[in-house]
Design an enzyme around this catalytic site. Structure first.
Site, PDB file in Angstrom:
ATOM      1  N   LYS A 131      76.198  48.856  58.758  1.00 58.11           N
ATOM      2  CA  LYS A 131      75.289  47.721  59.149  1.00 58.11           C
ATOM      3  C   LYS A 131      75.555  47.364  60.759  1.00 58.11           C
ATOM      4  O   LYS A 131      75.176  46.268  61.336  1.00 58.11           O
ATOM      5  CB  LYS A 131      75.626  46.542  58.416  1.00 58.11           C
ATOM      6  CG  LYS A 131      76.814  45.739  58.547  1.00 58.11           C
ATOM      7  CD  LYS A 131      77.045  44.549  57.720  1.00 58.11           C
ATOM      8  CE  LYS A 131      78.445  43.845  57.565  1.00 58.11           C
ATOM      9  NZ  LYS A 131      78.520  42.681  56.719  1.00 58.11           N
ATOM     10  N   HIS A 132      76.722  47.943  61.212  1.00 55.03           N
ATOM     11  CA  HIS A 132      77.019  47.812  62.578  1.00 55.03           C
ATOM     12  C   HIS A 132      76.338  48.934  63.325  1.00 55.03           C
ATOM     13  O   HIS A 132      76.620  48.881  64.717  1.00 55.03           O
ATOM     14  CB  HIS A 132      78.661  48.181  62.913  1.00 55.03           C
ATOM     15  CG  HIS A 132      79.520  47.279  62.075  1.00 55.03           C
ATOM     16  ND1 HIS A 132      79.924  45.934  62.690  1.00 55.03           N
ATOM     17  CD2 HIS A 132      80.071  47.194  60.796  1.00 55.03           C
ATOM     18  CE1 HIS A 132      80.604  45.294  61.936  1.00 55.03           C
ATOM     19  NE2 HIS A 132      80.727  45.906  60.427  1.00 55.03           N
TER      20      HIS A 132
ATOM     21  N   GLU B  70      77.247  51.705  53.591  1.00 55.02           N
ATOM     22  CA  GLU B  70      78.025  50.540  53.237  1.00 55.02           C
ATOM     23  C   GLU B  70      77.384  49.424  54.139  1.00 55.02           C
ATOM     24  O   GLU B  70      77.844  49.268  55.181  1.00 55.02           O
ATOM     25  CB  GLU B  70      79.129  50.817  53.415  1.00 55.02           C
ATOM     26  CG  GLU B  70      80.196  49.775  52.805  1.00 55.02           C
ATOM     27  CD  GLU B  70      81.329  49.394  53.754  1.00 55.02           C
ATOM     28  OE1 GLU B  70      82.469  48.832  53.220  1.00 55.02           O
ATOM     29  OE2 GLU B  70      81.315  49.659  55.175  1.00 55.02           O
TER      30      GLU B  70
ATOM     31  N   ARG C 112      78.603  59.664  52.958  1.00 54.81           N
ATOM     32  CA  ARG C 112      78.682  58.334  52.860  1.00 54.81           C
ATOM     33  C   ARG C 112      78.947  57.627  54.219  1.00 54.81           C
ATOM     34  O   ARG C 112      79.968  58.117  54.971  1.00 54.81           O
ATOM     35  CB  ARG C 112      79.744  57.803  51.945  1.00 54.81           C
ATOM     36  CG  ARG C 112      80.301  56.381  51.822  1.00 54.81           C
ATOM     37  CD  ARG C 112      81.478  55.907  51.193  1.00 54.81           C
ATOM     38  NE  ARG C 112      81.876  54.438  51.352  1.00 54.81           N
ATOM     39  CZ  ARG C 112      82.344  53.625  52.445  1.00 54.81           C
ATOM     40  NH1 ARG C 112      82.755  54.355  53.345  1.00 54.81           N
ATOM     41  NH2 ARG C 112      82.663  52.609  52.135  1.00 54.81           N
TER      42      ARG C 112
ATOM     43  N   ASP D  16      80.062  55.000  56.524  1.00 54.68           N
ATOM     44  CA  ASP D  16      81.137  53.630  56.581  1.00 54.68           C
ATOM     45  C   ASP D  16      80.322  52.605  57.539  1.00 54.68           C
ATOM     46  O   ASP D  16      79.957  52.953  58.607  1.00 54.68           O
ATOM     47  CB  ASP D  16      82.222  53.926  56.713  1.00 54.68           C
ATOM     48  CG  ASP D  16      83.106  52.867  56.504  1.00 54.68           C
ATOM     49  OD1 ASP D  16      83.420  52.514  55.516  1.00 54.68           O
ATOM     50  OD2 ASP D  16      83.846  52.481  57.567  1.00 54.68           O
TER      51      ASP D  16
ATOM     52  N   HIS E 225      86.609  50.941  46.759  1.00 56.55           N
ATOM     53  CA  HIS E 225      88.042  50.810  47.418  1.00 56.55           C
ATOM     54  C   HIS E 225      88.447  49.830  48.057  1.00 56.55           C
ATOM     55  O   HIS E 225      89.644  49.206  48.420  1.00 56.55           O
ATOM     56  CB  HIS E 225      88.245  51.987  48.093  1.00 56.55           C
ATOM     57  CG  HIS E 225      87.379  52.130  49.432  1.00 56.55           C
ATOM     58  ND1 HIS E 225      85.971  52.534  49.609  1.00 56.55           N
ATOM     59  CD2 HIS E 225      87.741  51.943  50.742  1.00 56.55           C
ATOM     60  CE1 HIS E 225      85.743  52.494  50.671  1.00 56.55           C
ATOM     61  NE2 HIS E 225      86.632  52.189  51.723  1.00 56.55           N
TER      62      HIS E 225
END
Length: 376
Positions: free
Chosen positions: A127-128, A151, A122, A124, A219
């Protein structure tokens, strides 16, 4: 741990949650030298660090100031500016650039984790990251065979146009289905219509079925005050789980915790603790597994009721309204006559004839399996 999980039957797959674009905002001298001379000295003096080395050289620093985007924090008014989100700092976290050295270290880390046996990752805050940074590891042979999802956090159609759409075009990996989550919130909200959940992908309200990690809570939502308005009513959350575990397409994510949010929000106590052992969720997962891969067809839709079948042996019925409903639908495509059992409530029914009328109490979901499939 990975070995023990892989020895179970069926095998439990293990995923690593990776923060790969930012470093820690440490309060120390030379904060952009990682890990810093003091840490390097610890590595040299304590041989146990070498025993736990994942990759790299403990005698040398990993990153210097030249490896970071020299920029300021992303401001509130800049969150719709894709370039600023990619190249700006997030809450003072140093933002890595996509230089050849940085890309090599990121790839080395993920390959080392893949060699440990992780089944996927995953990513994290993806998009950055630049497209080049994503392609650097996603197209690596040792990693491309794993399951990857990112994400790409969005909360509106405007954000989806800026972040989700380019991500889907520019990469091949999967992502949290925030468009579907937004549609679910609107559909179950006051004045919302379940018709929006009948064909969400065709209406550009969901990610492509093979790229989606579907969810009704993750979360970030209960643990961050800025997202808690996204929490569904408890019963709507139950109904939404019936939807994502009953529908076709996507990989459903089930959120479970250990009451981490209770300190600030006592009302959360045991809401998500060991949730996969809760009878309703356990039954929904069983239904999902039984009909996995079967096509979905809508049998009935209204503002408050949605009924669809999975293949010829599964029926999902959801009534979000406050009144009971008697729903009539065409039985074509279903096993007929057939004996069905509701996975959630264990009620039984016999389906026969060209038309069938199903009773759905208020604020409930039903997940019917034909008894031959129910016994598998």
């Amino acid at each position: 741990m990975i070995q023990k999980c892989h020895e179970t039957d069926p095998k439990i797959r293990v995923y690593a949650d990776i923060v790969i674009n930012h470093m820690a905002n440490e309060s120390r001298a030379e904060p952009l030298n990682f890990p810093g001379e003091a840490e390097l000295q610890k590595y040299r003096s304590d041989p146990t660090f070498k025993d736990n080395l994942l990759y790299g050289n403990l005698n040398e620093g990993l990153f210097s100031p030249w490896d970071f985007n020299q920029t300021s924090n992303i401001q509130n008014h800049e969150w719709s500016n894709r370039d600023r989100v990619i190249f700006g700092k997030l809450s003072d976290l140093p933002d890595l650039n996509d230089s050849p050295w940085v890309l090599l270290q990121q790839r080395n880390m993920l390959v080392a984790l893949a060699n440990m046996g992780f089944d996927g990752f995953r990513i994290d805050a993806i998009k950055h990251m630049t497209e080049r940074m994503i392609d650097n590891f996603a197209d690596c042979e040792q990693i491309a065979s794993k399951y990857l999802f990112g994400e790409v956090l969005t909360g509106s159609d405007h954000d989806e146009n800026i972040f989700i759409d380019p991500f889907i075009r520019e990469t091949w990996i999967s992502a949290y289905d925030f468009p579907l989550f937004q549609t679910i919130r609107e559909a179950f909200g006051i004045g919302g219509s379940l018709r929006r959940l009948a064909h969400p992908e065709a209406e550009d309200n969901a990610l492509p079925w093979h790229r989606a990690v579907t969810f009704v809570i993750n979360h970030d939502i209960p643990y961050n005050d800025g997202f808690r308005t996204w929490l569904l009513d408890r019963q709507d959350e139950h109904l939404a789980y019936a939807y994502i575990l009953g529908k076709d397409g996507g990989v459903p994510l089930i959120f479970s915790d250990q009451n981490e949010s209770v300190g600030k929000h006592p009302e959360d106590r045991d809401r998500w603790t060991k949730i996969t052992e809760r009878p309703d969720i356990f039954s929904m997962i069983s239904f999902h597994n039984a009909v996995h891969g079967e096509p979905m067809a809508i049998l009935y839709e209204s503002d408050t009721v949605l009924v669809f079948r999975r293949g010829n042996m599964g029926i999902v019925a959801i009534n979000k309204g406050g009144t009971e409903n008697w729903v009539e639908f065409n039985t074509w495509g279903l096993k007929n006559p057939g004996n069905y059992t509701d996975s959630i409530h264990k009620h039984r029914m016999k389906l026969s004839g060209n038309r069938f009328t199903l009773y759905i109490p208020p604020r409930t979901a039903q997940m019917w399996l034909e008894d031959e499939l129910h016994s598998i």
